[in-house]
Enzyme design. Sequence first.
Site, PDB file in Angstrom:
ATOM      1  N   ASP A   1       0.895  -1.150   0.000  1.00 58.77           N
ATOM      2  CA  ASP A   1       0.000   0.000   0.000  1.00 58.77           C
ATOM      3  C   ASP A   1       0.934   1.200   0.000  1.00 58.77           C
ATOM      4  OD1 ASP A   1      -1.510   2.234   0.668  1.00 58.77           O
ATOM      5  OD2 ASP A   1      -2.972   1.046   1.771  1.00 58.77           O
ATOM      6  N   HIS A   2       1.038   1.865  -1.162  1.00 55.43           N
ATOM      7  CA  HIS A   2       2.121   2.843  -1.287  1.00 55.43           C
ATOM      8  C   HIS A   2       1.952   4.027  -0.335  1.00 55.43           C
ATOM      9  CE1 HIS A   2      -0.726   4.616  -4.155  1.00 55.43           C
ATOM     10  NE2 HIS A   2      -0.149   5.759  -3.903  1.00 55.43           N
TER      11      HIS A   2
ATOM     12  N   HIS B   1      -6.111   2.614   1.652  1.00 54.23           N
ATOM     13  CA  HIS B   1      -5.265   3.753   2.023  1.00 54.23           C
ATOM     14  C   HIS B   1      -5.788   4.509   3.242  1.00 54.23           C
ATOM     15  CE1 HIS B   1      -3.418   2.895  -1.720  1.00 54.23           C
ATOM     16  NE2 HIS B   1      -4.315   3.467  -2.489  1.00 54.23           N
TER      17      HIS B   1
END
Length: 484
Positions: free
Chosen positions: A177-178, A240
Amino acid sequence: MVSRIIPVETFDLVVFGGTGDLAKRKILPALFKRFCFGQVPDGSKVVGAARGELSTLDYRSLVAQALREYGGEMAQDSEKVSAFCEHVDYVAVDARGESGWTELADVLSPDVVRAFYFSVGPGVYSDLAQGLQRHGLVADDTRIVVEKPFGHDLETAQALNRELAQFFNESQIYRIDHYLGKETVQNLMAVRFGNMLFEPLWNAQYIDHIQITVAETVGVAGRGGYYEKSGAMRDMVQNHLMQLLCLIAMEPPAQFEPDAVRDEKLKVIRALDSVQPHHIVRGQYTAADGEMSYREDVDNPRSKTESFVALKCLVNNWRWAGTPFYLRTGKRLSARDSEITVVFKDTPHSIFGPEAGQHRNELSIQLQPNEGITLNVTIKEPGPGGMRLINVPLDMSFAEALGPKLEGTSDAYERLIMDVIRGNQTLFMRDDEVEAAWAWTDPIIQGWEARGDVPKPYDAFGNGPDDADVMMRRDGREWRGLDK
Ligand code: NAD
């Protein structure tokens, strides 16, 4: 002075989907930048693997082109790009068939760190996992990186976890999950757990509420097919925003180590109350300024998928009882602005009287477009005229405060890929975390489906549906403005 660069071991990183959009825009530029800072040691290889029949030379040109386009200033230096391309190979592999696997095995070195990045559609993940095992490409410490979306709901996420678990241990699976790789997101943990100042106040007694906003100006054109089946809830909130909420709300882990951190995040998700229908607002952007509406972008005049969602949720535990978390995300809003704001309570008594005004301390962590942290403190308005209070920011823009120290620091993909090579899973999601997040999300989406809920239209490049403001006003609060 540039930041400290920690050496990494020699590695082979295979990018399945190495000709795709994500590889070109994010993964390859991230690897290139780390190469420029000495973190792609001699003997390391970046191997593109996809279905197309390309020679290694053709692939190197594709990589060079992608770097020129997305690799920033450093990638305009053609010598550096050529030097990086010396590390690049290509093998045509059909993840769903038998072709290419032997050739792939031949280019990999036996004694270096080995990682496979699954930058392909989620429908291909389990074929890839099987293919890798069947062709003997997996050793005990081989890692796989799995992109979002991780499942479409709880059932599919569980099925995917089970499939991957047949071939890999949990310690080998890096669900990316950047958002977790962003410098400021990690700073959130540094601010909370590296200072004495905040943690004693970090609870329902002193915090009025928390807002998490991820606003984008772009629409969904170009990825309408995917988005229409997903929507903001699945595309952004389940992963996110949920991860950001966890980092704000979690208890201090005993150490900054993968399972210690992930255990605490999991407890937060499990403590989330179910969201009441009147505590959630969905929207769809309309057409404006020559731009198409959501429904036109996805070519579905009856679409019921949301491009905006705002919701209020509660973390039912001792620390947070009664403190609302307001989450908001949407496309085609007035600004690209992602931030978390912790709004503290009023002082218990105002000694200055009502004329002085009352202001609240706010700690705001900006993630996009610029990363930084702001703390608003209340001071006296300068000049004569008695005691009037105003809020001023104690500002810490990373770019200003840290200047040259930021040189050489990495963006989210760079940091996360290097963590994969180092074998550090702290910033990656564990199987139970992903499932818990879906278990919370599913009933919300199922409720919409059961009620035939239709998202409210909202003006493109505005602030989302009015109902989102109404939801806040009902609680006597308001959203922070989107910074232009
Ligand atoms: P894309 O369609 O641009 O590229 C897909 C790649 O997969 C191509 O290289 C294609 O050749 C390869 N591929 C497809 N089927 C294959 C098979 N059977 N065997 C071998 N290779 C195969 O997709 P993308 O936008 O790069 O996205 C890749 C993944 O990353 C998806 O899971 C997507 O959801 C995720 N993702 C993408 C973005 C983004 O910004 N593009 C952001 C977050 C997550």
